[in-house]
Design a protein around this motif. Structure first.
Motif, mmCIF file in Angstrom:
data_model
loop_
_atom_site.group_PDB
_atom_site.id
_atom_site.type_symbol
_atom_site.label_atom_id
_atom_site.label_comp_id
_atom_site.label_asym_id
_atom_site.label_seq_id
_atom_site.Cartn_x
_atom_site.Cartn_y
_atom_site.Cartn_z
ATOM 1 N N PHE A 48 0.829 -1.118 0.067
ATOM 2 C CA PHE A 48 0.153 -0.086 -0.100
ATOM 3 C C PHE A 48 0.968 1.161 -0.045
ATOM 4 N N LEU A 49 0.860 1.952 -0.991
ATOM 5 C CA LEU A 49 1.475 3.325 -1.192
ATOM 6 C C LEU A 49 0.605 4.599 -0.635
ATOM 7 N N HIS A 50 1.114 5.177 0.400
ATOM 8 C CA HIS A 50 0.568 6.193 0.763
ATOM 9 C C HIS A 50 0.502 7.355 0.120
ATOM 10 N N GLY A 51 -0.469 8.241 0.235
ATOM 11 C CA GLY A 51 -0.692 9.441 -0.319
ATOM 12 C C GLY A 51 0.617 10.525 -0.211
ATOM 13 N N TRP A 52 0.482 11.553 -0.842
ATOM 14 C CA TRP A 52 1.630 12.611 -0.667
ATOM 15 C C TRP A 52 1.469 13.315 0.538
ATOM 16 N N SER A 53 2.526 13.551 1.426
ATOM 17 C CA SER A 53 2.335 14.241 2.600
ATOM 18 C C SER A 53 2.035 13.237 3.638
ATOM 19 N N LEU A 54 1.820 11.954 3.618
ATOM 20 C CA LEU A 54 1.318 11.095 4.609
ATOM 21 C C LEU A 54 2.553 10.222 4.929
ATOM 22 N N HIS A 55 2.250 9.058 5.633
ATOM 23 C CA HIS A 55 3.442 8.056 6.114
ATOM 24 C C HIS A 55 2.738 6.497 6.387
ATOM 25 N N ALA A 56 3.510 5.712 6.482
ATOM 26 C CA ALA A 56 3.085 4.188 6.625
ATOM 27 C C ALA A 56 1.947 4.211 7.726
ATOM 28 N N ALA A 57 1.921 4.935 8.744
ATOM 29 C CA ALA A 57 0.995 4.887 9.949
ATOM 30 C C ALA A 57 -0.605 5.562 9.501
ATOM 31 N N SER A 58 -0.377 6.150 8.212
ATOM 32 C CA SER A 58 -1.758 6.412 7.753
ATOM 33 C C SER A 58 -2.552 5.348 7.135
ATOM 34 N N ALA A 59 -1.873 4.181 7.030
ATOM 35 C CA ALA A 59 -2.602 2.844 6.389
ATOM 36 C C ALA A 59 -2.835 1.943 7.625
ATOM 37 N N GLN A 60 -2.853 2.455 8.729
ATOM 38 C CA GLN A 60 -3.266 1.589 9.762
ATOM 39 C C GLN A 60 -4.437 0.830 9.742
ATOM 40 N N ARG A 61 -5.650 1.344 9.527
ATOM 41 C CA ARG A 61 -6.925 0.827 9.321
ATOM 42 C C ARG A 61 -6.851 -0.080 8.285
ATOM 43 N N LEU A 62 -6.313 0.220 7.135
ATOM 44 C CA LEU A 62 -6.155 -0.896 6.094
ATOM 45 C C LEU A 62 -5.295 -1.975 6.450
ATOM 46 N N ARG A 63 -4.205 -1.769 7.030
ATOM 47 C CA ARG A 63 -3.490 -3.094 7.535
ATOM 48 C C ARG A 63 -4.471 -3.892 8.354
ATOM 49 N N ASP A 64 -5.011 -3.193 9.432
ATOM 50 C CA ASP A 64 -5.861 -4.006 10.319
ATOM 51 C C ASP A 64 -7.029 -4.765 9.470
ATOM 52 N N TYR A 65 -7.557 -4.344 8.468
ATOM 53 C CA TYR A 65 -8.359 -4.789 7.736
ATOM 54 C C TYR A 65 -7.971 -6.032 7.044
ATOM 55 N N LEU A 66 -6.865 -5.839 6.301
ATOM 56 C CA LEU A 66 -6.405 -6.762 5.177
ATOM 57 C C LEU A 66 -5.488 -7.806 5.864
ATOM 58 N N GLU A 67 -4.936 -7.669 7.135
ATOM 59 C CA GLU A 67 -3.841 -8.632 7.456
ATOM 60 C C GLU A 67 -4.305 -10.014 7.911
ATOM 61 N N HIS A 68 -5.352 -10.149 8.059
ATOM 62 C CA HIS A 68 -6.147 -11.483 8.275
ATOM 63 C C HIS A 68 -6.019 -12.236 7.035
ATOM 64 N N ALA A 69 -5.803 -11.889 5.893
ATOM 65 C CA ALA A 69 -6.002 -12.582 4.680
ATOM 66 C C ALA A 69 -4.644 -12.340 3.807
ATOM 67 N N TYR A 70 -4.019 -11.119 4.205
ATOM 68 C CA TYR A 70 -2.748 -10.746 2.978
ATOM 69 C C TYR A 70 -1.599 -10.391 3.982
ATOM 70 N N LEU A 71 -0.329 -10.517 3.401
ATOM 71 C CA LEU A 71 0.618 -9.989 3.890
ATOM 72 C C LEU A 71 0.833 -8.488 3.368
ATOM 73 N N VAL A 72 0.607 -7.517 4.483
ATOM 74 C CA VAL A 72 0.466 -6.176 4.016
ATOM 75 C C VAL A 72 1.635 -5.323 4.388
ATOM 76 N N HIS A 73 2.278 -4.790 3.219
ATOM 77 C CA HIS A 73 3.524 -3.649 3.377
ATOM 78 C C HIS A 73 3.202 -2.464 3.107
ATOM 79 N N THR A 74 3.446 -1.753 4.212
ATOM 80 C CA THR A 74 3.257 -0.084 4.139
ATOM 81 C C THR A 74 4.584 0.805 4.166
ATOM 82 N N PRO A 75 5.136 0.710 2.991
ATOM 83 C CA PRO A 75 6.534 1.631 3.336
ATOM 84 C C PRO A 75 5.851 3.299 3.350
ATOM 85 N N THR A 76 6.595 4.059 3.866
ATOM 86 C CA THR A 76 6.843 5.354 4.175
ATOM 87 C C THR A 76 7.729 5.885 2.757
ATOM 88 N N LEU A 77 7.142 6.616 1.958
ATOM 89 C CA LEU A 77 7.917 6.951 0.832
ATOM 90 C C LEU A 77 8.988 8.134 1.214
#
Length: 93
Positions: free
Chosen positions: A27-56
């Motif tokens: 999951f690539l975050h939007g401009w001016s955000l960071h990996a923590a902005s994807a926390q809800r998405l990670r929480d939702y998807l981690e039950h079925a996927y290996l979710v990587h959220t880099p900070t650009l």
């Protein structure tokens, strides 16, 4: 459980958070955000996927952007990070 890591590509650090198991999703975050902005998405998807959220580069705990850094160089650094992070194909979001 979320796992934080920092990878060094050349002289640049890329901070990321990974959670879950299964097929890899990056999951690539939007401009001016960071990996923590994807926390809800990670929480939702981690039950079925290996979710990587880099900070650009230029944001959060990742390295600042070098003063003269082209879009091609930015892409090359991210491609190296992706190869190191997941040897198999990923779904990019």
């Amino acid at each position: 459980m979320h796992r934080e890591r920092v990878d060094t590509i050349g002289t640049l650090r890329i901070h990321s958070v990974t959670a879950g198991a299964g097929r890899p999703v990056v999951f690539l975050h939007g401009w001016s955000l960071h990996a923590a902005s994807a926390q809800r998405l990670r929480d939702y998807l981690e039950h079925a996927y290996l979710v990587h959220t880099p900070t650009l580069l230029g944001f959060g705990k990742s390295s600042a952007l070098p003063k003269s850094f082209s879009l091609e160089e930015y892409g090359a650094v991210f491609a190296k990070w992706l190869q190191r992070t997941s040897p198999e194909p990923v779904t990019l979001v």
